[in-house]
Design a protein around this motif. Structure first.
Motif, mmCIF file in Angstrom:
data_model
loop_
_atom_site.group_PDB
_atom_site.id
_atom_site.type_symbol
_atom_site.label_atom_id
_atom_site.label_comp_id
_atom_site.label_asym_id
_atom_site.label_seq_id
_atom_site.Cartn_x
_atom_site.Cartn_y
_atom_site.Cartn_z
ATOM 1 N N ALA A 51 1.106 -1.450 0.286
ATOM 2 C CA ALA A 51 0.315 0.380 0.217
ATOM 3 C C ALA A 51 1.042 1.446 0.217
ATOM 4 N N LYS A 52 1.725 1.523 1.019
ATOM 5 C CA LYS A 52 2.837 2.475 1.126
ATOM 6 C C LYS A 52 3.760 2.378 -0.695
ATOM 7 N N LEU A 53 4.099 1.363 -0.978
ATOM 8 C CA LEU A 53 4.955 1.562 -2.900
ATOM 9 C C LEU A 53 3.984 2.302 -3.897
ATOM 10 N N GLU A 54 2.034 1.598 -3.824
ATOM 11 C CA GLU A 54 1.614 2.021 -4.322
ATOM 12 C C GLU A 54 0.552 4.002 -4.369
ATOM 13 N N ARG A 55 0.964 4.041 -2.942
ATOM 14 C CA ARG A 55 0.855 5.774 -2.799
ATOM 15 C C ARG A 55 1.484 6.540 -3.629
ATOM 16 N N ALA A 56 3.577 5.669 -3.114
ATOM 17 C CA ALA A 56 4.375 6.562 -3.220
ATOM 18 C C ALA A 56 4.113 6.502 -4.990
ATOM 19 N N GLU A 57 3.755 5.617 -5.521
ATOM 20 C CA GLU A 57 3.604 5.529 -7.276
ATOM 21 C C GLU A 57 3.612 6.243 -7.899
ATOM 22 N N LYS A 58 1.918 6.703 -6.480
ATOM 23 C CA LYS A 58 0.576 7.025 -7.817
ATOM 24 C C LYS A 58 0.631 9.203 -7.123
ATOM 25 N N SER A 59 1.702 9.311 -6.181
ATOM 26 C CA SER A 59 1.966 11.074 -5.816
ATOM 27 C C SER A 59 3.247 10.413 -6.225
ATOM 28 N N GLY A 60 4.264 9.792 -6.781
ATOM 29 C CA GLY A 60 5.537 11.081 -7.218
ATOM 30 C C GLY A 60 6.717 11.257 -6.303
ATOM 31 N N PHE A 61 6.987 11.073 -5.701
ATOM 32 C CA PHE A 61 6.960 11.689 -4.903
ATOM 33 C C PHE A 61 6.644 11.457 -2.732
ATOM 34 N N THR A 62 7.362 11.703 -1.971
ATOM 35 C CA THR A 62 7.255 11.315 -0.993
ATOM 36 C C THR A 62 8.069 12.329 -0.094
ATOM 37 N N GLY A 63 7.736 12.369 1.450
ATOM 38 C CA GLY A 63 8.378 13.540 2.108
ATOM 39 C C GLY A 63 8.582 12.430 3.239
ATOM 40 N N ASN A 64 8.703 12.197 2.817
ATOM 41 C CA ASN A 64 9.412 10.576 4.236
ATOM 42 C C ASN A 64 10.870 10.957 4.018
ATOM 43 N N SER A 65 12.193 10.184 4.583
ATOM 44 C CA SER A 65 13.178 10.136 3.798
ATOM 45 C C SER A 65 13.638 8.910 3.821
ATOM 46 N N GLN A 66 14.183 8.021 3.791
ATOM 47 C CA GLN A 66 14.749 7.102 2.986
ATOM 48 C C GLN A 66 15.158 6.494 4.953
ATOM 49 N N GLU A 67 15.647 6.925 6.276
ATOM 50 C CA GLU A 67 15.626 6.031 7.449
ATOM 51 C C GLU A 67 14.453 6.320 7.479
ATOM 52 N N GLN A 68 13.400 7.274 7.501
ATOM 53 C CA GLN A 68 12.301 7.478 7.795
ATOM 54 C C GLN A 68 10.875 5.682 7.111
ATOM 55 N N ILE A 69 11.438 5.721 6.575
ATOM 56 C CA ILE A 69 10.934 4.794 5.920
ATOM 57 C C ILE A 69 11.097 3.241 6.470
ATOM 58 N N ARG A 70 12.528 3.088 6.005
ATOM 59 C CA ARG A 70 12.919 2.049 6.715
ATOM 60 C C ARG A 70 12.751 2.247 8.352
ATOM 61 N N GLN A 71 12.801 2.710 9.181
ATOM 62 C CA GLN A 71 11.804 2.158 10.350
ATOM 63 C C GLN A 71 11.082 2.140 10.756
ATOM 64 N N GLN A 72 10.035 3.140 9.677
ATOM 65 C CA GLN A 72 8.573 2.321 10.446
ATOM 66 C C GLN A 72 8.190 0.813 9.428
ATOM 67 N N ALA A 73 9.141 0.578 8.432
ATOM 68 C CA ALA A 73 9.294 -0.803 8.243
ATOM 69 C C ALA A 73 9.717 -1.840 9.235
ATOM 70 N N LYS A 74 10.757 -0.954 9.866
ATOM 71 C CA LYS A 74 11.205 -1.721 11.486
ATOM 72 C C LYS A 74 10.766 -1.905 11.851
ATOM 73 N N ASP A 75 9.630 -1.080 12.175
ATOM 74 C CA ASP A 75 8.333 -0.754 13.678
ATOM 75 C C ASP A 75 7.492 -1.609 13.265
ATOM 76 N N LEU A 76 6.575 -2.233 11.836
ATOM 77 C CA LEU A 76 5.637 -2.832 11.409
ATOM 78 C C LEU A 76 6.341 -4.252 11.503
ATOM 79 N N ILE A 77 7.393 -4.625 10.879
ATOM 80 C CA ILE A 77 7.681 -5.734 11.759
ATOM 81 C C ILE A 77 7.677 -6.208 12.990
ATOM 82 N N ASN A 78 8.254 -5.818 13.897
ATOM 83 C CA ASN A 78 8.407 -5.453 15.748
ATOM 84 C C ASN A 78 6.808 -5.283 15.956
#
Length: 84
Positions: A51-78
């Motif tokens: 869902a995150k990837l689809e939203r990013a593809e539709k918007s063309g950009f994200t305000g989150n940094s790579q580190e923020q995206i990585r941290q969100q993925a880690k938080d989800l996994i944990n």
């Protein structure tokens, strides 16, 4: 609780029996339910990432940094981030 009758291949049945005999699980049912919970959790994580990837593809950009995206993925996994 719903009861089901299912068949296993010989190698899978042998593995299930080994898990119960090693006292890792008290029954095949407990083991199967645990495996299903693990797969459901994994699927929720995959769905969240998709869902995150689809939203990013539709918007063309994200305000989150790579580190923020990585941290969100880690938080989800944990289990520290909602999948919504």
């Amino acid at each position: 609780m719903a009861r089901q009758s299912i068949s296993f291949t010989n190698p899978n049945d042998a593995w299930l029996k080994e898990q119960v005999e090693s006292q890792e699980y008290s029954s095949k049912s407990e083991l199967i339910n645990d495996l299903i919970r693990q797969v459901r959790k994994s699927q929720a994580q995959i769905d969240w990432i998709q869902a995150k990837l689809e939203r990013a593809e539709k918007s063309g950009f994200t305000g989150n940094s790579q580190e923020q995206i990585r941290q969100q993925a880690k938080d989800l996994i944990n289990g520290r981030l909602s999948t919504k």
